[in-house]
Design a protein around this motif. Sequence first.
Motif, short mmCIF file in Angstrom:
data_model
loop_
_atom_site.label_atom_id
_atom_site.label_comp_id
_atom_site.label_asym_id
_atom_site.label_seq_id
_atom_site.Cartn_x
_atom_site.Cartn_y
_atom_site.Cartn_z
N TRP A 192 0.93 -0.83 -0.37
CA TRP A 192 0.45 -0.11 0.45
C TRP A 192 0.94 1.08 0.15
CZ3 TRP A 192 -4.77 -0.48 -1.68
CH2 TRP A 192 -5.25 -1.70 -1.87
N GLU A 193 2.19 1.11 0.68
CA GLU A 193 3.08 2.16 0.68
C GLU A 193 2.99 2.42 -0.42
OE1 GLU A 193 6.11 1.56 3.39
OE2 GLU A 193 4.72 0.69 5.37
N GLU A 194 3.49 1.77 -1.76
CA GLU A 194 3.99 1.95 -2.92
C GLU A 194 3.06 1.99 -4.29
OE1 GLU A 194 7.37 0.61 -3.47
OE2 GLU A 194 8.03 0.22 -1.96
N LEU A 195 1.72 2.38 -3.89
CA LEU A 195 0.29 2.64 -4.71
C LEU A 195 1.04 4.18 -5.74
CD1 LEU A 195 -2.83 1.18 -4.74
CD2 LEU A 195 -3.32 3.35 -3.53
N VAL A 196 0.65 3.37 -7.00
CA VAL A 196 0.51 4.36 -7.63
C VAL A 196 -0.03 5.31 -8.14
CG1 VAL A 196 1.89 2.82 -8.86
CG2 VAL A 196 0.14 2.91 -9.81
N THR A 197 -0.27 6.54 -8.43
CA THR A 197 -1.30 7.04 -8.81
C THR A 197 -1.22 7.68 -10.26
OG1 THR A 197 0.18 9.49 -7.66
CG2 THR A 197 -1.97 8.29 -6.41
N PRO A 198 -1.81 8.27 -11.35
CA PRO A 198 -3.38 7.57 -11.37
C PRO A 198 -3.48 6.01 -10.83
CG PRO A 198 -3.03 8.79 -12.87
CD PRO A 198 -1.85 8.52 -13.11
N ALA A 199 -3.85 5.38 -10.24
CA ALA A 199 -4.18 3.96 -10.35
C ALA A 199 -5.06 3.51 -11.67
CB ALA A 199 -5.13 3.13 -8.63
N PRO A 200 -5.49 2.24 -11.73
CA PRO A 200 -6.12 2.13 -13.01
C PRO A 200 -7.15 2.95 -12.79
CG PRO A 200 -5.20 0.46 -12.44
CD PRO A 200 -4.14 1.27 -11.94
N TYR A 201 -8.46 2.74 -13.32
CA TYR A 201 -9.68 2.87 -12.65
C TYR A 201 -10.79 1.21 -12.47
CZ TYR A 201 -14.49 5.06 -12.02
OH TYR A 201 -15.29 6.06 -11.44
N TYR A 202 -10.78 0.40 -13.55
CA TYR A 202 -11.86 -0.50 -13.29
C TYR A 202 -11.28 -1.17 -11.98
CZ TYR A 202 -15.13 -3.90 -13.34
OH TYR A 202 -16.42 -5.04 -13.10
N LEU A 203 -9.92 -1.25 -12.28
CA LEU A 203 -9.16 -2.52 -11.19
C LEU A 203 -8.29 -1.34 -10.35
CD1 LEU A 203 -7.26 -4.45 -14.15
CD2 LEU A 203 -9.83 -5.55 -12.60
N ASP A 204 -9.45 -0.30 -9.28
CA ASP A 204 -8.12 0.36 -8.94
C ASP A 204 -8.48 -0.47 -7.13
OD1 ASP A 204 -7.39 2.21 -6.91
OD2 ASP A 204 -9.18 3.69 -7.60
N LEU A 205 -7.39 -1.21 -7.03
CA LEU A 205 -7.12 -1.56 -5.50
C LEU A 205 -7.53 -0.58 -4.69
CD1 LEU A 205 -4.99 -4.13 -6.28
CD2 LEU A 205 -7.66 -4.63 -6.68
N ALA A 206 -6.85 0.64 -4.20
CA ALA A 206 -8.02 1.61 -3.37
C ALA A 206 -9.32 1.35 -2.87
CB ALA A 206 -6.95 3.05 -3.58
N ALA A 207 -9.31 1.88 -4.19
CA ALA A 207 -11.68 2.28 -4.48
C ALA A 207 -12.27 0.19 -4.03
CB ALA A 207 -11.74 2.21 -5.36
N TYR A 208 -11.55 -0.43 -4.24
CA TYR A 208 -11.76 -1.92 -3.60
C TYR A 208 -12.14 -2.29 -2.23
CZ TYR A 208 -12.82 -4.98 -7.57
OH TYR A 208 -13.67 -5.07 -8.91
N ARG A 209 -10.33 -0.75 -1.66
CA ARG A 209 -10.91 -1.64 -0.18
C ARG A 209 -11.45 -0.63 0.39
NH1 ARG A 209 -5.09 0.86 2.74
NH2 ARG A 209 -5.13 2.57 1.03
N LYS A 210 -11.43 1.31 -0.25
CA LYS A 210 -12.43 2.12 0.45
C LYS A 210 -14.37 0.87 0.32
CE LYS A 210 -14.18 6.91 -0.60
NZ LYS A 210 -15.21 6.17 -0.62
N SER A 211 -14.60 0.41 -0.35
CA SER A 211 -15.70 -0.29 -0.16
C SER A 211 -15.78 -1.40 1.07
CB SER A 211 -16.41 -0.83 -2.04
OG SER A 211 -15.95 -0.17 -2.87
N ALA A 212 -14.53 -2.12 0.80
CA ALA A 212 -15.04 -2.93 1.31
C ALA A 212 -14.90 -2.42 2.79
CB ALA A 212 -13.24 -4.28 1.47
N GLY A 213 -14.35 -1.41 3.00
CA GLY A 213 -14.32 -0.89 4.45
C GLY A 213 -15.78 0.02 4.67
N ASN A 214 -17.13 -0.09 4.00
CA ASN A 214 -18.03 -0.04 4.44
C ASN A 214 -19.13 -0.51 4.59
OD1 ASN A 214 -16.89 2.51 2.71
ND2 ASN A 214 -18.97 1.90 0.66
N THR A 215 -20.02 -0.66 5.69
CA THR A 215 -21.16 -2.02 5.57
C THR A 215 -22.20 -1.16 5.01
OG1 THR A 215 -19.67 -1.19 8.18
CG2 THR A 215 -22.04 -2.36 8.08
N PRO A 216 -22.75 -2.71 4.66
CA PRO A 216 -22.45 -3.54 4.92
C PRO A 216 -20.77 -3.11 3.50
CG PRO A 216 -24.20 -3.41 3.03
CD PRO A 216 -24.26 -2.71 4.07
N MET A 217 -20.37 -4.39 3.47
CA MET A 217 -19.43 -4.81 2.48
C MET A 217 -19.80 -4.60 1.77
SD MET A 217 -16.46 -8.00 3.19
CE MET A 217 -15.11 -7.41 2.37
N GLU A 218 -18.95 -4.32 0.70
CA GLU A 218 -18.94 -3.66 -1.13
C GLU A 218 -18.08 -3.94 -1.82
OE1 GLU A 218 -22.56 -0.80 -0.99
OE2 GLU A 218 -20.77 0.25 -0.09
#
Length: 377
Positions: A205-231
């Motif tokens: 995570w410390e080496e996450l690039v910007t801009p990340a790819p759009y559809y495969l943006d793993l930071a976006a996956y991390r954010k959504s996984a932290g939602n309730t309910p998990m998404e």
Amino acid sequence: MENEPLLMLPGPVPMPERVRYAMARQAINHRGAEFGRIYADCVRVLRSAFGTSHDLFVLSGSGTAAMEAAVANFGKGKKIACLVNGKFSERLLKIAQRYGDAVPVASPWGTPLDLRGLAKALEGGAGMVTMVHNETSVGLKNPAADVGRLCQKHDALFVMDGITSIGGDVVEADSWGVDVAVVGSQKCLAAPAGLSAVSVSSRAWEELVTPAPYYLDLAAYRKSAGNTPMETPYTPAVPLFLALREACLILEEEGLPARVARHVRMASSVRAAAAAWGLPLFPKVDGMHAYSNTATAITVPDGVADADLRSRIRRLGIEVAGGQDQLKGKIFRIGTMGAISAPEILATLAAVQCTLTALGHRPAGDGVAAAYEVLAG
Ligand SMILES: Cc1ncc(COP(=O)(O)O)c(C=O)c1O
């Protein structure tokens, strides 16, 4: 009664009834609590199969999507040392060439990795290393822990394709120093094709690039996984998640150690059959590399056309795989992944043995009996 073909491929593999039925239901809201629980079940079980306590996401896309996500999110612009000794490690190299300064560290397909070459590439400033743990194309298991140690010594990110080892063989991503590991759904997990999963270490995570790819943006996956309910960030392939969750529950019920032991026994029985037939296994192993426990690559004997061998076996209702690219016609591969066990193996080996004889090749000995000894012992 005509049965469905028995897929003894290195993926896709036969799916248990529970997994198939799990998909046959009305649509559900992927922003609802039920989907959140389904996703959480997948993550819980997959974490144990990956040997990780890190973040883990399920992607709607086959294994290659997860491979690309790994490189695109953390390797863009980096010098990337790509260990190559088969088709799928070559694929990781091609992905790395799209995103970074890829340095191939190649050995001939099916031979041990060039770890000296890797050390040199790391000394030369490589900041990421890619490796395929189980090279399905050649039936060879690569030394992940050794590669992980080298990566840690040089502070490089370690991306490991565990697409055909995770859920079927021992994988300890965290203790091996793997930063990003990936798996595909249609392999050892015995789920339908179309999903993959990726784990991400805090160091990555410390080496996450910007801009990340759009559809495969793993930071976006991390954010959504932290939602309730998990998404997930975008609409996931919900029916496939339903099936993957069931496949994960089956894995959990069997228990990972028992599942790995079953895979080892199945692959050992296929290797015993090949030895009895007098047919060499394709990969060259040494003290660090091992024969795969999920896909066995056997040399096609002289005088036998691989296409004839496999098409006759197919007419009996069993599919085994051929060689890919440069190995077309030279090897055939028997998958021992997922939910299969002794009955499927014995039927497959009997079909191979009888077909070899029918095609005019006299096997040196009785491979079915040799496999029986392993399976029954
Ligand atoms: C080791 C390995 N990596 C990657 C892949 C590609 O996965 P997919 O076909 O799910 O995209 C495969 C598929 O066979 C594989 O065996």
